[in-house]
Structures are given as C-alpha cells and as structure tokens.
Design a protein around this motif. Structure first.
Motif, PDB file in Angstrom:
ATOM      1  N   PRO A   1       0.806  -1.225   0.016  1.00 34.54           N
ATOM      2  CA  PRO A   1      -0.180  -0.111  -0.082  1.00 34.54           C
ATOM      3  C   PRO A   1       0.745   1.444   0.099  1.00 34.54           C
ATOM      4  CG  PRO A   1       0.191  -0.974   2.164  1.00 34.54           C
ATOM      5  CD  PRO A   1       0.989  -1.669   1.230  1.00 34.54           C
ATOM      6  N   ARG A   2       2.216   1.331   0.069  1.00 26.91           N
ATOM      7  CA  ARG A   2       2.985   2.219   0.153  1.00 26.91           C
ATOM      8  C   ARG A   2       4.294   2.086  -0.437  1.00 26.91           C
ATOM      9  NH1 ARG A   2       5.623   5.981   5.462  1.00 26.91           N
ATOM     10  NH2 ARG A   2       7.111   6.634   4.147  1.00 26.91           N
ATOM     11  N   ARG A   3       5.046   3.098  -1.106  1.00 21.05           N
ATOM     12  CA  ARG A   3       6.334   3.191  -1.664  1.00 21.05           C
ATOM     13  C   ARG A   3       7.275   2.732  -0.720  1.00 21.05           C
ATOM     14  NH1 ARG A   3       6.556   8.474  -4.667  1.00 21.05           N
ATOM     15  NH2 ARG A   3       4.420   8.411  -4.918  1.00 21.05           N
ATOM     16  N   ARG A   4       8.374   2.143  -1.097  1.00 23.35           N
ATOM     17  CA  ARG A   4       9.336   1.934  -0.073  1.00 23.35           C
ATOM     18  C   ARG A   4      10.832   1.864  -0.949  1.00 23.35           C
ATOM     19  NH1 ARG A   4       7.470  -4.203   1.605  1.00 23.35           N
ATOM     20  NH2 ARG A   4       6.668  -4.685  -0.434  1.00 23.35           N
ATOM     21  N   ARG A   5      11.736   1.695  -0.338  1.00 22.27           N
ATOM     22  CA  ARG A   5      13.191   1.619  -0.993  1.00 22.27           C
ATOM     23  C   ARG A   5      13.141   0.413  -1.740  1.00 22.27           C
ATOM     24  NH1 ARG A   5      18.087   3.784   0.712  1.00 22.27           N
ATOM     25  NH2 ARG A   5      19.905   2.592  -0.236  1.00 22.27           N
ATOM     26  N   ALA A   6      13.534   0.337  -3.011  1.00 28.27           N
ATOM     27  CA  ALA A   6      13.599  -0.604  -3.918  1.00 28.27           C
ATOM     28  C   ALA A   6      14.587  -1.795  -3.429  1.00 28.27           C
ATOM     29  CB  ALA A   6      14.068  -0.070  -5.275  1.00 28.27           C
ATOM     30  N   ASP A   7      13.941  -3.028  -3.642  1.00 27.68           N
ATOM     31  CA  ASP A   7      14.636  -4.151  -3.211  1.00 27.68           C
ATOM     32  C   ASP A   7      14.555  -4.993  -4.670  1.00 27.68           C
ATOM     33  OD1 ASP A   7      15.808  -6.764  -2.475  1.00 27.68           O
ATOM     34  OD2 ASP A   7      14.228  -7.105  -0.979  1.00 27.68           O
ATOM     35  N   ASN A   8      15.830  -5.397  -5.256  1.00 24.46           N
ATOM     36  CA  ASN A   8      15.774  -5.923  -6.630  1.00 24.46           C
ATOM     37  C   ASN A   8      16.233  -7.227  -6.358  1.00 24.46           C
ATOM     38  OD1 ASN A   8      15.053  -3.718  -8.874  1.00 24.46           O
ATOM     39  ND2 ASN A   8      16.672  -2.584  -7.561  1.00 24.46           N
ATOM     40  N   VAL A   9      16.650  -7.681  -5.214  1.00 26.21           N
ATOM     41  CA  VAL A   9      17.054  -8.909  -5.075  1.00 26.21           C
ATOM     42  C   VAL A   9      16.165  -9.949  -5.762  1.00 26.21           C
ATOM     43  CG1 VAL A   9      17.854 -10.750  -3.204  1.00 26.21           C
ATOM     44  CG2 VAL A   9      18.632  -8.130  -3.123  1.00 26.21           C
ATOM     45  N   PRO A  10      14.972 -10.058  -5.445  1.00 21.26           N
ATOM     46  CA  PRO A  10      13.894 -11.018  -5.968  1.00 21.26           C
ATOM     47  C   PRO A  10      13.872 -10.986  -7.467  1.00 21.26           C
ATOM     48  CG  PRO A  10      12.928  -9.951  -4.254  1.00 21.26           C
ATOM     49  CD  PRO A  10      14.189  -9.243  -4.389  1.00 21.26           C
ATOM     50  N   ARG A  11      14.165 -10.013  -8.041  1.00 19.92           N
ATOM     51  CA  ARG A  11      14.108  -9.785  -9.389  1.00 19.92           C
ATOM     52  C   ARG A  11      15.388 -10.710  -9.985  1.00 19.92           C
ATOM     53  NH1 ARG A  11      12.515  -4.078  -8.919  1.00 19.92           N
ATOM     54  NH2 ARG A  11      10.445  -3.753  -9.774  1.00 19.92           N
ATOM     55  N   ALA A  12      16.525 -10.337  -9.482  1.00 20.03           N
ATOM     56  CA  ALA A  12      17.701 -10.674  -9.722  1.00 20.03           C
ATOM     57  C   ALA A  12      17.772 -12.407  -9.501  1.00 20.03           C
ATOM     58  CB  ALA A  12      19.009 -10.317  -8.990  1.00 20.03           C
ATOM     59  N   ALA A  13      17.053 -12.703  -8.504  1.00 21.28           N
ATOM     60  CA  ALA A  13      17.166 -14.333  -8.076  1.00 21.28           C
ATOM     61  C   ALA A  13      16.309 -14.991  -9.235  1.00 21.28           C
ATOM     62  CB  ALA A  13      16.497 -14.433  -6.624  1.00 21.28           C
ATOM     63  N   ALA A  14      15.164 -14.466  -9.522  1.00 26.39           N
ATOM     64  CA  ALA A  14      14.255 -15.023 -10.530  1.00 26.39           C
ATOM     65  C   ALA A  14      15.092 -15.095 -11.695  1.00 26.39           C
ATOM     66  CB  ALA A  14      12.900 -14.362 -10.774  1.00 26.39           C
ATOM     67  N   ALA A  15      15.808 -14.195 -12.209  1.00 26.42           N
ATOM     68  CA  ALA A  15      16.552 -14.188 -13.534  1.00 26.42           C
ATOM     69  C   ALA A  15      17.583 -15.218 -13.400  1.00 26.42           C
ATOM     70  CB  ALA A  15      17.027 -13.044 -13.902  1.00 26.42           C
ATOM     71  N   THR A  16      18.325 -15.396 -12.116  1.00 26.68           N
ATOM     72  CA  THR A  16      19.412 -16.325 -12.104  1.00 26.68           C
ATOM     73  C   THR A  16      18.483 -17.778 -12.082  1.00 26.68           C
ATOM     74  OG1 THR A  16      20.686 -14.956 -10.682  1.00 26.68           O
ATOM     75  CG2 THR A  16      20.834 -17.377 -10.466  1.00 26.68           C
ATOM     76  N   ARG A  17      17.515 -18.028 -11.620  1.00 31.78           N
ATOM     77  CA  ARG A  17      16.810 -19.317 -11.861  1.00 31.78           C
ATOM     78  C   ARG A  17      16.371 -19.680 -13.065  1.00 31.78           C
ATOM     79  NH1 ARG A  17      17.240 -22.389  -7.667  1.00 31.78           N
ATOM     80  NH2 ARG A  17      16.207 -21.899  -5.493  1.00 31.78           N
ATOM     81  N   LEU A  18      16.212 -18.618 -14.027  1.00 30.70           N
ATOM     82  CA  LEU A  18      15.928 -18.894 -15.424  1.00 30.70           C
ATOM     83  C   LEU A  18      17.271 -19.216 -16.181  1.00 30.70           C
ATOM     84  CD1 LEU A  18      14.127 -19.121 -17.797  1.00 30.70           C
ATOM     85  CD2 LEU A  18      14.084 -16.832 -18.160  1.00 30.70           C
ATOM     86  N   ALA A  19      18.216 -18.480 -15.767  1.00 31.56           N
ATOM     87  CA  ALA A  19      19.699 -18.885 -16.639  1.00 31.56           C
ATOM     88  C   ALA A  19      20.055 -20.118 -16.080  1.00 31.56           C
ATOM     89  CB  ALA A  19      20.530 -17.656 -15.966  1.00 31.56           C
ATOM     90  N   ARG A  20      20.008 -20.610 -14.983  1.00 29.85           N
ATOM     91  CA  ARG A  20      20.106 -21.940 -14.541  1.00 29.85           C
ATOM     92  C   ARG A  20      19.413 -23.200 -15.088  1.00 29.85           C
ATOM     93  NH1 ARG A  20      21.829 -20.954  -7.834  1.00 29.85           N
ATOM     94  NH2 ARG A  20      23.771 -19.304  -8.521  1.00 29.85           N
ATOM     95  N   ALA A  21      18.170 -22.549 -15.482  1.00 30.90           N
ATOM     96  CA  ALA A  21      17.391 -23.661 -16.263  1.00 30.90           C
ATOM     97  C   ALA A  21      17.606 -24.038 -17.402  1.00 30.90           C
ATOM     98  CB  ALA A  21      15.855 -23.250 -15.890  1.00 30.90           C
ATOM     99  N   VAL A  22      18.459 -23.311 -18.278  1.00 34.56           N
ATOM    100  CA  VAL A  22      18.820 -23.514 -19.335  1.00 34.56           C
ATOM    101  C   VAL A  22      19.547 -24.631 -19.774  1.00 34.56           C
ATOM    102  CG1 VAL A  22      19.945 -22.838 -21.568  1.00 34.56           C
ATOM    103  CG2 VAL A  22      18.645 -20.944 -20.348  1.00 34.56           C
ATOM    104  N   THR A  23      19.145 -25.777 -20.535  1.00 32.80           N
ATOM    105  CA  THR A  23      19.687 -26.909 -20.546  1.00 32.80           C
ATOM    106  C   THR A  23      20.289 -27.256 -22.109  1.00 32.80           C
ATOM    107  OG1 THR A  23      17.529 -27.953 -20.995  1.00 32.80           O
ATOM    108  CG2 THR A  23      18.505 -27.876 -18.709  1.00 32.80           C
ATOM    109  N   GLY A  24      19.340 -27.361 -22.974  1.00 33.90           N
ATOM    110  CA  GLY A  24      19.625 -27.623 -24.154  1.00 33.90           C
ATOM    111  C   GLY A  24      19.347 -26.477 -25.210  1.00 33.90           C
ATOM    112  N   PRO A  25      19.109 -26.976 -26.406  1.00 31.49           N
ATOM    113  CA  PRO A  25      18.596 -25.965 -27.511  1.00 31.49           C
ATOM    114  C   PRO A  25      17.248 -25.454 -27.288  1.00 31.49           C
ATOM    115  CG  PRO A  25      18.553 -27.933 -28.526  1.00 31.49           C
ATOM    116  CD  PRO A  25      19.229 -28.046 -27.095  1.00 31.49           C
ATOM    117  N   PRO A  26      16.799 -24.361 -27.718  1.00 27.10           N
ATOM    118  CA  PRO A  26      15.503 -23.549 -27.432  1.00 27.10           C
ATOM    119  C   PRO A  26      14.517 -24.542 -27.985  1.00 27.10           C
ATOM    120  CG  PRO A  26      17.001 -22.027 -28.455  1.00 27.10           C
ATOM    121  CD  PRO A  26      17.813 -23.409 -28.497  1.00 27.10           C
ATOM    122  N   GLY A  27      13.275 -24.517 -27.660  1.00 31.80           N
ATOM    123  CA  GLY A  27      12.453 -25.223 -27.975  1.00 31.80           C
ATOM    124  C   GLY A  27      11.833 -24.796 -29.368  1.00 31.80           C
ATOM    125  N   SER A  28      10.980 -25.712 -29.700  1.00 30.60           N
ATOM    126  CA  SER A  28      10.368 -25.492 -31.420  1.00 30.60           C
ATOM    127  C   SER A  28       8.923 -25.552 -31.271  1.00 30.60           C
ATOM    128  CB  SER A  28      10.945 -26.557 -32.101  1.00 30.60           C
ATOM    129  OG  SER A  28      10.957 -27.791 -31.715  1.00 30.60           O
TER     130      SER A  28
END
Length: 393
Positions: free
Chosen positions: A366-393
């Motif tokens: 309900p109110r603005r606060r100091r930005a915390d970007n740690v969750p954004r970075a953590a989600a992106a890291t999960r996606l980076a670590r999920a990459v296994t083979g070539p892209p889907g088709s």
C-alpha cells in the motif's frame, strides 16, 4: 537473435515468426526443477506480514514456448496505509481481489521501452536522425537547443538532464510545458544519469515529427500490429492496485490508486507520458520480448528490422538496460536486455539463450518503499540456470 525457419510462412506467403504457445519446461529446453523453484520463489514473495509485494504474476519462457506462468497473492489487498502503525490496513478477505494471470499492471518505467521503440521506428524510416539535435525538431525547447542535446543522448540517458522535474506542482499545462522547455542539463553531457525527462522530451519530439500523439504512435506502431490488446494507457479497470498516495511520502494526495497511473508527473500530464502511463499484462509483455528476440517480427507482423533491434539492444542500449546483474542476475553478461518499473514491474530478454522473463508485482501497495531488486535478480538467475539444451520449437 532467433533465426526464422524456412517453413515459418503466413497464409499470404510472407515470412513469419513463431507465435508464443504454452508448453512444458522440457519442450522449451529448460530444466523443470529450476522453473518450479522460480515459480515457488515468487509465490513466497507474497507471504508473511510484510511481504515483498501484495501479489505478482511471473511468466518465463524460451524460444516460442511459455514454460511457466503463475499468479499469486492479491491484486488488491489493502484499504489504506496506516501511517501511525506503519503498515497497511488489510481489507477483509471477502473484499480482496486475487491476482490473476491476466491482471493488468501499471508498467511505470517499462513505458520507456515503448517510447524508445516508437523513436527507433522513426530512425529506421529515416525521418529521425539518431545524432540529430533535439533543437532541430523542437527549437522552442531553448535549453536543450542551446546545450546541443541529441536524440542519442535522450535514448541513452546521457543528455545531462536531471532525473525529474516537479511538474505535478505546476499550476497548469502551460506552466508544466514552460518548465520542460527551460530545463538545461545539470550534469556533464555523455555521463549516464537516468532521467524521466529524456523520455518526456522524446515524446514531444515524436509528436512534433509525426503529428500524432504518443498513445496513437504506440497503438498503431507496436501494440495493434503485435496483437497486444491488453496494453494501453490508463485509466484501466481491473488493474492491480498500487499506492495509498499521500504526502509526505508521495508528491500528491490521491488516496489508494487502482487503474490510474501511479507516477505523479504522468498523472499531471494527463496519464499519457513518455516515461510512464502504460498498463499491460504479463502475456502482452512476453509478446514484446518474443518480438525483439525474433529480430522485430511476431507472426506476420514486423515492427522493426533486425538491424534496428540490434541497435537498440547492443550496449550501451537505446532505452533498454544491458547486462545489469542487479535485476538480471545470472542472465546478465552476454547481452541480456531489460528494464524495471517503480511500481514493481520488470522484464528481461536474453538473445544468447533465447529466454525471456516477465515479473510483475505491486510492490508499492500500500505504500512506496526503498527498492529491493534481489527477488528480480534471483528469478532471472533461476531462469539462467534452467537453460539445458537448445531452445524449444
């Protein structure tokens, strides 16, 4: 960028790019365990007495495959902010609005990406010079003209303009315009200073150049050809709530906001601004990510040529931020591009792995606060670590 296949042709014989479709992580060339943890991590962000956000929608994919989409928490959780207690006043459960996958969000500064694309479209057409001086198009913006501010300076946040002006405090539209026209750079040209004013000047330039308002340029040049029917400037019914906007923590007294632009300057400018004002869903933003990863095309629509997409997404980037670990996590490093928004929105697309991530959250509810970007970075890291083979088709 993802290459187009010879069989990707539309009914009229025109080359087309694969459209998004839902599938499994394995189909997308992603590890199912990492994707499941990504979703679970986002769900945990809405838990507890002081959650990172009231609610969120996360969407992740690779190639044309959406490997995960999830909505959690609340689109509307609080009735107001209790300044004395320092916490939100929660609505009764029956009055709360659950988050849904198709909930629109106030994009805040993700709006800048659309303004950027509208400008690059004019550069591609040859009607706008990237190194042209703003004063050549807007001579009445006397300070920008005097200091030789360029289009490139606006697009790369190197114009020297300060981050913002209190336009919301001006008494009328003429006074707001006068402030913008008189605003001179306050830092050394060429130095990176992130500024909303860059996109406001770019808006005026585009509107002067084309004779059309920015919302029409965005609609006709981007959202309509791409079928992004859930993306538009507000007001927007059914949107996720943002802030109980009151002084002293805010710059205006507007109460609990839902479906009206959160940014005070964009609000003072009528809700349509180069730096803020758009609302969209996670799926629509995934379409935009897919379009850029496809070199500017989606289905049979093309909004930019591949060379101009590369111009926009190559460091230092035009409008887009490039390789920023603070919100891109381990996706950063090989040319990942994206942006964040003050209300809790973000997107990242990575040409190297052909992946994309959209995370929309109402962190200012309900109110603005100091930005915390740690969750954004953590989600992106999960996606980076999920990459296994070539892209889907």
């Amino acid at each position: 960028m993802a290459a187009r296949r010879p069989d990707d042709e539309g009914g009229d014989g025109a080359l087309s790019s694969p459209r998004l479709r839902y599938g499994t992580p394995e189909r997308a060339g992603l590890d199912a365990g990492q994707i499941a943890r990504l979703v679970e991590d986002v769900r945990l962000l809405t838990d507890g007495p002081r959650p990172w956000c009231a609610g969120a929608v996360v969407l992740a994919g690779r190639g044309p495959v959406i490997a995960a989409q999830d909505a959690c928490g609340w689109a509307v959780r609080y009735a107001a902010y209790d300044e004395t207690a320092g916490r939100g006043l929660g609505l009764p459960f029956a009055a709360r609005v659950p988050m849904a996958a198709d909930t629109p969000f106030d994009l805040a500064s993700l709006t800048k990406l659309f303004t950027t694309i509208a400008a690059v479209q004019q550069i591609e057409r040859g009607t706008l010079g990237i190194d042209a001086r703003v004063g050549a198009y807007l001579p009445e913006f006397t300070a920008a003209a005097e200091y030789g501010v360029t289009v490139r300076g606006l697009l790369t946040h190197t114009s020297g303009l300060r981050p913002e002006l209190p336009l919301y405090a001006a008494p009328d539209a003429a006074s707001r315009l006068a402030l913008l026209r008189a605003e001179a750079p306050s830092s050394k040209p060429g130095e990176y200073v992130y500024s909303d004013l860059n996109m406001l000047l770019l808006q005026h330039l585009l509107e002067r150049l084309t004779g059309r308002p920015l919302d029409v340029l965005v609609r006709d040049g981007i959202t309509r050809p791409l079928g992004m029917t859930a993306t538009s400037y507000g007001p927007r019914a059914g949107a996720a709530a943002t802030e109980d906007q009151r002084r002293p923590w805010a710059k205006a007294d507007r109460g609990m906001l839902r479906g009206e632009v959160h940014d005070e300057n964009a609000w003072a400018l009528g809700g349509i601004a180069g730096h803020a004002g758009l609302f969209a869903t996670a799926y629509d933003l995934a379409v935009l990510c897919r379009t850029l990863l496809n070199g500017g095309s989606y289905g049979t629509a093309r909004i930019l040529g591949p060379d101009f997409v590369d111009l926009m997404l190559t460091a230092p980037g035009l409008g887009f931020r490039i390789d920023q670990p603070w919100f891109m996590g381990e996706l950063a490093g090989a040319g990942a591009a994206g942006h964040t928004g003050f209300t809790g929105t973000s997107l990242v697309l990575d040409p190297a792995t052909d992946t994309f991530l959209v995370l929309l959250a109402n962190t200012v509810h309900p109110r603005r606060r100091r930005a915390d970007n740690v969750p954004r970075a953590a989600a992106a890291t999960r996606l980076a670590r999920a990459v296994t083979g070539p892209p889907g088709s």
